[in-house]
Motif scaffolding. Structure first.
Motif, PDB file in Angstrom:
ATOM      1  N   ARG A 109       0.810  -1.231   0.000  1.00  0.00           N
ATOM      2  CA  ARG A 109       0.000   0.000   0.000  1.00  0.00           C
ATOM      3  C   ARG A 109       0.838   1.274   0.000  1.00  0.00           C
ATOM      4  O   ARG A 109       0.306   2.361  -0.162  1.00  0.00           O
ATOM      5  CB  ARG A 109      -0.926   0.006   1.225  1.00  0.00           C
ATOM      6  N   GLN A 110       2.139   1.148   0.222  1.00  0.00           N
ATOM      7  CA  GLN A 110       3.032   2.306   0.305  1.00  0.00           C
ATOM      8  C   GLN A 110       2.573   3.311   1.359  1.00  0.00           C
ATOM      9  O   GLN A 110       2.749   4.527   1.222  1.00  0.00           O
ATOM     10  CB  GLN A 110       3.156   2.994  -1.067  1.00  0.00           C
ATOM     11  N   PHE A 164       5.841   9.375   5.789  1.00  0.00           N
ATOM     12  CA  PHE A 164       7.108  10.079   5.922  1.00  0.00           C
ATOM     13  C   PHE A 164       7.345  11.086   4.802  1.00  0.00           C
ATOM     14  O   PHE A 164       8.406  11.702   4.731  1.00  0.00           O
ATOM     15  CB  PHE A 164       8.265   9.080   5.976  1.00  0.00           C
ATOM     16  N   GLY A 165       6.357  11.253   3.918  1.00  0.00           N
ATOM     17  CA  GLY A 165       6.502  12.205   2.827  1.00  0.00           C
ATOM     18  C   GLY A 165       7.610  11.833   1.869  1.00  0.00           C
ATOM     19  O   GLY A 165       8.270  12.709   1.291  1.00  0.00           O
ATOM     20  N   LYS A 171      16.935   4.796   3.789  1.00  0.00           N
ATOM     21  CA  LYS A 171      16.758   5.644   4.968  1.00  0.00           C
ATOM     22  C   LYS A 171      15.627   6.635   4.706  1.00  0.00           C
ATOM     23  O   LYS A 171      15.624   7.334   3.697  1.00  0.00           O
ATOM     24  CB  LYS A 171      18.049   6.385   5.300  1.00  0.00           C
ATOM     25  N   ILE A 172      14.686   6.700   5.648  1.00  0.00           N
ATOM     26  CA  ILE A 172      13.531   7.574   5.457  1.00  0.00           C
ATOM     27  C   ILE A 172      13.377   8.608   6.572  1.00  0.00           C
ATOM     28  O   ILE A 172      12.589   9.539   6.430  1.00  0.00           O
ATOM     29  CB  ILE A 172      12.222   6.762   5.342  1.00  0.00           C
ATOM     30  N   ALA A 173      14.109   8.456   7.686  1.00  0.00           N
ATOM     31  CA  ALA A 173      13.968   9.431   8.773  1.00  0.00           C
ATOM     32  C   ALA A 173      15.146   9.329   9.724  1.00  0.00           C
ATOM     33  O   ALA A 173      15.812   8.293   9.807  1.00  0.00           O
ATOM     34  CB  ALA A 173      12.663   9.203   9.544  1.00  0.00           C
ATOM     35  N   LEU A 226       4.379  14.358   9.521  1.00  0.00           N
ATOM     36  CA  LEU A 226       5.675  13.941  10.033  1.00  0.00           C
ATOM     37  C   LEU A 226       5.894  14.445  11.457  1.00  0.00           C
ATOM     38  O   LEU A 226       6.401  13.709  12.317  1.00  0.00           O
ATOM     39  CB  LEU A 226       6.791  14.430   9.115  1.00  0.00           C
ATOM     40  N   ALA A 227       5.496  15.683  11.719  1.00  0.00           N
ATOM     41  CA  ALA A 227       5.620  16.219  13.074  1.00  0.00           C
ATOM     42  C   ALA A 227       4.773  15.421  14.059  1.00  0.00           C
ATOM     43  O   ALA A 227       5.187  15.166  15.199  1.00  0.00           O
ATOM     44  CB  ALA A 227       5.215  17.689  13.099  1.00  0.00           C
ATOM     45  N   GLY A 228       3.591  15.006  13.609  1.00  0.00           N
ATOM     46  CA  GLY A 228       2.732  14.199  14.457  1.00  0.00           C
ATOM     47  C   GLY A 228       3.346  12.848  14.778  1.00  0.00           C
ATOM     48  O   GLY A 228       3.216  12.336  15.901  1.00  0.00           O
TER      49      GLY A 228
END
Length: 321
Positions: free
Chosen positions: A36-37, A43-44, A54-56, A304-306
């Motif tokens: 489903r991605q 993470f935008g 790496k995503i974050a 992302l902040a959430g």
């Protein structure tokens, strides 16, 4: 492993877990298996390929890597690993044989998906250290989680010996180890809570490790007990006087306080009903004898902040154990 009924926010919770576990320099792999991605959207990031990316970066310098496991690609890896098919395996894919195999043998598909995740769990670098400190899977919904994870039963009809059988046994060794936990996400609503109870019973029935119940999207209770009782009983005169004392006009008929009574009583009664329902569902969850974490509902939705906010909240609750 993070599972839950559809709509409970299991993907969001899995992502928050990954961020929470990657703090202080750790490395966490966040895996999805349903195509489903959802992780990429949270993470935008661009759609995740069939490779670890790496995503974050977590607080304290930890890193979160993402991986979208595809059953067909995992089968090609499997064919190369055990049979050295290489280009022959890719030819099978072009002919549609790979898709055919994973469609007619759903048990094989689950072996491949869980097997890829378990390979990441066991992988070590040249120095003999584990590549990842934690692996978090955004797993299938609660109604399918036990069958998905209990791959040993699924492949019993496919092979009783050989590489497929050995692969399933290796996967089950990881899944049933003390280092593995299946967390179940729920809301304080009747259907998700019941599905959580059923899922816990099924997991325990096949010896899979139950982790924590994650009560997601909890909302604060704005009214005290006395006000809730007043709202439930529609004590108009008492509430009208309270509004008047608050400076919202006299309690006379037709005044501002009087006009506010009906909509306020309606909202208060709705709130009181929800509070009572949540109390009932909490009692059901407490009866399951599984420790729980709670995550708040974010007013502006989850960005992302959430995610970082939820990760911080999870970290606080894990730290109290």
């Amino acid at each position: 492993m993070v599972s839950g009924k559809g709509g409970t926010g299991k993907t969001t919770v899995a992502a928050a877990f990954a961020l929470a576990l990657a703090r202080e320099g750790g490395r966490t792999l966040l895996v999805e298996v349903e195509g489903r991605q959802g992780i990429a959207r949270l993470f935008g990031a661009d759609a995740l390929p069939y490779e670890e990316r790496k995503i974050a970066v977590a607080p304290g310098g930890g890193e979160v890597f993402g991986l979208a496991i595809d059953a067909e690609r995992a089968l090609l890896d499997y064919l190369q690993m055990f049979y050295k098919l290489g280009s022959a395996g890719r030819a099978l894919k072009k002919l549609g044989a790979i898709d055919f195999a994973t469609t007619i043998a759903p048990g094989l598909r689950d072996v491949l998906l869980t097997g890829k995740a378990c390979e990441a769990v066991r992988r070590k670098d040249k120095a003999g250290r584990f590549v990842y400190d934690h692996v978090v899977m955004d797993a299938p919904p609660t109604g399918r989680i036990t069958r998905f994870l209990n791959v040993n039963d699924e492949v019993a009809g496919l092979a009783r010996f050989g590489p497929i059988h050995n692969q399933a046994q290796a996967v089950m060794k990881v899944l049933k180890s003390p280092e593995t936990a299946v967390h179940l996400v729920t809301l304080l609503e009747e259907m998700p809570v019941q599905e959580t109870a059923d899922g816990i019973a099924e997991l325990r029935g096949v010896g899979l490790p139950v982790g924590r119940i994650i009560v997601n999207m909890t909302r604060p209770h704005h009214l005290d007990e006395g006000t809730l009782r007043a709202a439930a009983g529609e004590r108009r005169a008492e509430l009208a006087k309270s509004l008047s004392r608050a400076g919202l006009g006299g309690a006379r008929r037709g005044g501002l306080a009087e006009r506010l009574l009906d909509p306020l009583l309606e909202q208060a009664a709705e709130h009181a009903g929800r509070v009572e329902l949540e109390r009932e569902q909490r009692a059901v969850l407490e009866g399951l004898d599984v420790a729980a974490y709670e995550l708040p509902q974010l007013g502006a939705g989850v960005d992302l902040a959430g995610l970082y906010e939820l990760a911080t909240e999870l970290r606080k609750q894990v730290g109290t154990e």
